[in-house]
Design a protein around this motif. Sequence first.
Motif, PDB file in Angstrom:
ATOM      1  N   VAL A 119      35.247  62.060  16.474  1.00 46.60           N
ATOM      2  CA  VAL A 119      34.724  60.820  16.026  1.00 46.60           C
ATOM      3  C   VAL A 119      35.362  59.726  16.072  1.00 46.60           C
ATOM      4  CG1 VAL A 119      32.815  59.327  14.546  1.00 46.60           C
ATOM      5  CG2 VAL A 119      32.722  62.040  14.746  1.00 46.60           C
ATOM      6  N   SER A 120      35.370  58.732  17.237  1.00 44.98           N
ATOM      7  CA  SER A 120      36.189  57.581  17.161  1.00 44.98           C
ATOM      8  C   SER A 120      35.726  56.676  15.970  1.00 44.98           C
ATOM      9  CB  SER A 120      36.107  56.924  18.711  1.00 44.98           C
ATOM     10  OG  SER A 120      34.564  56.193  18.537  1.00 44.98           O
ATOM     11  N   GLU A 121      36.898  55.553  15.872  1.00 48.73           N
ATOM     12  CA  GLU A 121      36.600  54.598  14.963  1.00 48.73           C
ATOM     13  C   GLU A 121      35.510  53.775  15.157  1.00 48.73           C
ATOM     14  OE1 GLU A 121      38.854  51.211  12.409  1.00 48.73           O
ATOM     15  OE2 GLU A 121      39.886  52.192  13.993  1.00 48.73           O
ATOM     16  N   ALA A 122      35.349  53.506  16.375  1.00 48.05           N
ATOM     17  CA  ALA A 122      34.054  52.641  16.828  1.00 48.05           C
ATOM     18  C   ALA A 122      32.620  53.297  16.662  1.00 48.05           C
ATOM     19  CB  ALA A 122      34.378  52.353  18.263  1.00 48.05           C
ATOM     20  N   GLU A 123      32.728  54.711  16.877  1.00 44.28           N
ATOM     21  CA  GLU A 123      31.413  55.293  16.815  1.00 44.28           C
ATOM     22  C   GLU A 123      31.242  55.434  15.548  1.00 44.28           C
ATOM     23  OE1 GLU A 123      31.480  58.762  20.257  1.00 44.28           O
ATOM     24  OE2 GLU A 123      33.003  59.042  18.655  1.00 44.28           O
ATOM     25  N   PHE A 124      32.366  55.674  14.520  1.00 44.72           N
ATOM     26  CA  PHE A 124      32.014  55.685  12.896  1.00 44.72           C
ATOM     27  C   PHE A 124      31.345  54.577  12.486  1.00 44.72           C
ATOM     28  CE2 PHE A 124      33.439  55.086   8.633  1.00 44.72           C
ATOM     29  CZ  PHE A 124      32.840  56.031   8.088  1.00 44.72           C
ATOM     30  N   LEU A 125      32.019  53.384  13.062  1.00 43.93           N
ATOM     31  CA  LEU A 125      31.673  52.036  12.350  1.00 43.93           C
ATOM     32  C   LEU A 125      30.297  51.516  13.089  1.00 43.93           C
ATOM     33  CD1 LEU A 125      35.001  50.018  12.740  1.00 43.93           C
ATOM     34  CD2 LEU A 125      34.099  50.667  10.644  1.00 43.93           C
ATOM     35  N   ALA A 126      30.160  52.007  14.198  1.00 43.41           N
ATOM     36  CA  ALA A 126      28.688  51.811  14.757  1.00 43.41           C
ATOM     37  C   ALA A 126      27.499  52.639  13.919  1.00 43.41           C
ATOM     38  CB  ALA A 126      28.782  52.289  16.328  1.00 43.41           C
ATOM     39  N   THR A 127      27.831  53.702  13.568  1.00 45.10           N
ATOM     40  CA  THR A 127      26.980  54.704  13.010  1.00 45.10           C
ATOM     41  C   THR A 127      26.704  54.066  11.539  1.00 45.10           C
ATOM     42  OG1 THR A 127      27.706  56.751  14.055  1.00 45.10           O
ATOM     43  CG2 THR A 127      26.567  56.915  11.964  1.00 45.10           C
ATOM     44  N   ASN A 128      27.720  53.732  11.004  1.00 42.62           N
ATOM     45  CA  ASN A 128      27.538  53.210   9.493  1.00 42.62           C
ATOM     46  C   ASN A 128      26.895  51.818   9.598  1.00 42.62           C
ATOM     47  OD1 ASN A 128      28.506  53.564   6.994  1.00 42.62           O
ATOM     48  ND2 ASN A 128      29.533  51.543   7.033  1.00 42.62           N
ATOM     49  N   ASP A 129      26.920  50.814  10.664  1.00 38.90           N
ATOM     50  CA  ASP A 129      26.403  49.642  10.947  1.00 38.90           C
ATOM     51  C   ASP A 129      24.759  50.022  11.224  1.00 38.90           C
ATOM     52  OD1 ASP A 129      25.962  46.697  11.485  1.00 38.90           O
ATOM     53  OD2 ASP A 129      25.443  47.797  13.358  1.00 38.90           O
ATOM     54  N   VAL A 130      24.618  50.994  12.047  1.00 40.88           N
ATOM     55  CA  VAL A 130      23.100  51.308  12.400  1.00 40.88           C
ATOM     56  C   VAL A 130      22.396  51.953  11.274  1.00 40.88           C
ATOM     57  CG1 VAL A 130      21.825  53.189  13.387  1.00 40.88           C
ATOM     58  CG2 VAL A 130      23.450  51.815  14.802  1.00 40.88           C
ATOM     59  N   LEU A 131      23.136  52.842  10.359  1.00 39.62           N
ATOM     60  CA  LEU A 131      22.423  53.471   9.039  1.00 39.62           C
ATOM     61  C   LEU A 131      22.263  52.078   8.142  1.00 39.62           C
ATOM     62  CD1 LEU A 131      24.408  56.592   8.466  1.00 39.62           C
ATOM     63  CD2 LEU A 131      21.924  56.259   9.225  1.00 39.62           C
ATOM     64  N   ALA A 132      23.122  51.174   7.967  1.00 42.23           N
ATOM     65  CA  ALA A 132      22.742  49.856   7.178  1.00 42.23           C
ATOM     66  C   ALA A 132      21.665  49.136   7.374  1.00 42.23           C
ATOM     67  CB  ALA A 132      24.244  48.849   7.078  1.00 42.23           C
ATOM     68  N   ARG A 133      21.412  48.959   8.854  1.00 39.70           N
ATOM     69  CA  ARG A 133      20.371  48.205   9.459  1.00 39.70           C
ATOM     70  C   ARG A 133      19.097  48.855   9.205  1.00 39.70           C
ATOM     71  NH1 ARG A 133      21.438  47.226  15.404  1.00 39.70           N
ATOM     72  NH2 ARG A 133      23.182  48.654  15.204  1.00 39.70           N
ATOM     73  N   ILE A 134      18.999  50.253   9.458  1.00 40.47           N
ATOM     74  CA  ILE A 134      17.692  50.875   8.977  1.00 40.47           C
ATOM     75  C   ILE A 134      17.443  50.698   7.541  1.00 40.47           C
ATOM     76  CG2 ILE A 134      16.957  53.346   8.973  1.00 40.47           C
ATOM     77  CD1 ILE A 134      18.305  54.160  11.184  1.00 40.47           C
ATOM     78  N   ALA A 135      18.568  50.921   6.519  1.00 43.00           N
ATOM     79  CA  ALA A 135      18.050  50.767   5.228  1.00 43.00           C
ATOM     80  C   ALA A 135      17.675  49.287   4.925  1.00 43.00           C
ATOM     81  CB  ALA A 135      19.308  51.101   4.548  1.00 43.00           C
ATOM     82  N   ALA A 136      18.216  48.444   5.497  1.00 39.19           N
ATOM     83  CA  ALA A 136      17.674  46.889   5.515  1.00 39.19           C
ATOM     84  C   ALA A 136      16.227  46.854   5.964  1.00 39.19           C
ATOM     85  CB  ALA A 136      18.521  46.159   6.060  1.00 39.19           C
ATOM     86  N   ASN A 137      16.074  47.393   6.965  1.00 37.37           N
ATOM     87  CA  ASN A 137      14.684  47.500   7.343  1.00 37.37           C
ATOM     88  C   ASN A 137      13.467  47.868   6.540  1.00 37.37           C
ATOM     89  OD1 ASN A 137      15.698  46.228   9.789  1.00 37.37           O
ATOM     90  ND2 ASN A 137      15.327  48.103  10.929  1.00 37.37           N
ATOM     91  N   LEU A 138      14.068  49.066   5.971  1.00 37.76           N
ATOM     92  CA  LEU A 138      13.318  49.610   4.802  1.00 37.76           C
ATOM     93  C   LEU A 138      13.108  49.016   3.649  1.00 37.76           C
ATOM     94  CD1 LEU A 138      14.138  53.572   5.623  1.00 37.76           C
ATOM     95  CD2 LEU A 138      11.886  52.295   6.488  1.00 37.76           C
ATOM     96  N   GLU A 139      14.064  48.391   3.163  1.00 41.02           N
ATOM     97  CA  GLU A 139      14.167  47.754   1.881  1.00 41.02           C
ATOM     98  C   GLU A 139      13.288  46.419   2.222  1.00 41.02           C
ATOM     99  OE1 GLU A 139      18.646  49.051   0.393  1.00 41.02           O
ATOM    100  OE2 GLU A 139      18.313  47.159   1.550  1.00 41.02           O
ATOM    101  N   SER A 140      13.037  45.782   3.329  1.00 40.19           N
ATOM    102  CA  SER A 140      12.397  44.741   3.597  1.00 40.19           C
ATOM    103  C   SER A 140      10.867  45.037   3.549  1.00 40.19           C
ATOM    104  CB  SER A 140      12.996  43.987   4.754  1.00 40.19           C
ATOM    105  OG  SER A 140      12.446  44.463   6.003  1.00 40.19           O
ATOM    106  N   GLU A 141      10.333  46.208   3.548  1.00 38.02           N
ATOM    107  CA  GLU A 141       9.037  46.489   3.753  1.00 38.02           C
ATOM    108  C   GLU A 141       8.253  46.035   2.488  1.00 38.02           C
ATOM    109  OE1 GLU A 141       8.662  50.795   4.376  1.00 38.02           O
ATOM    110  OE2 GLU A 141       8.823  50.119   6.662  1.00 38.02           O
TER     111      GLU A 141
END
Length: 141
Positions: A119-141
């Motif tokens: 897993v590249s650093e870019a992939e890791f950071l992108a995955t972390n960012d995506v998961l954070a955005r999904i969480a933010a979407n769910l928290e805003s419901e």
Amino acid sequence: MLQKNTTKRLGYWLLHLHRLFDEATARALAGEELNRRQWQVLHAIEIGVRTVEEIDDAFAPFLAVDRETSYRPVVENLIARGWVTSTGPAISLTESGASAHERAEKLVNAHAAHSLAGVSEAEFLATNDVLARIAANLESE
């Protein structure tokens, strides 16, 4: 739809990884007699988290999964080991706690290198960012 018709969707992988991380971290830290949560609390104190309340806030999702209300017992365990000292609500590592953290961090870093192989650093950071955005979407419901 972003997810294919399968039973192994995002939630499956998140729960599966959570279990695998708990088990693998416990194996990696067995020589230090630490489990994943004890390591996380020890590390939090090392990086400047200074009260049990701050630890509980930082690890709120883990409290829910662990069906706990506080990680005070974990802190008390670290105090009993002589790794943490407490003055009122303030907690900090002792010299032996800092040494224990250093030993454990080497083990955790080796475990992380293994678990993130391929897993590249870019992939890791992108995955972390995506998961954070999904969480933010769910928290805003």
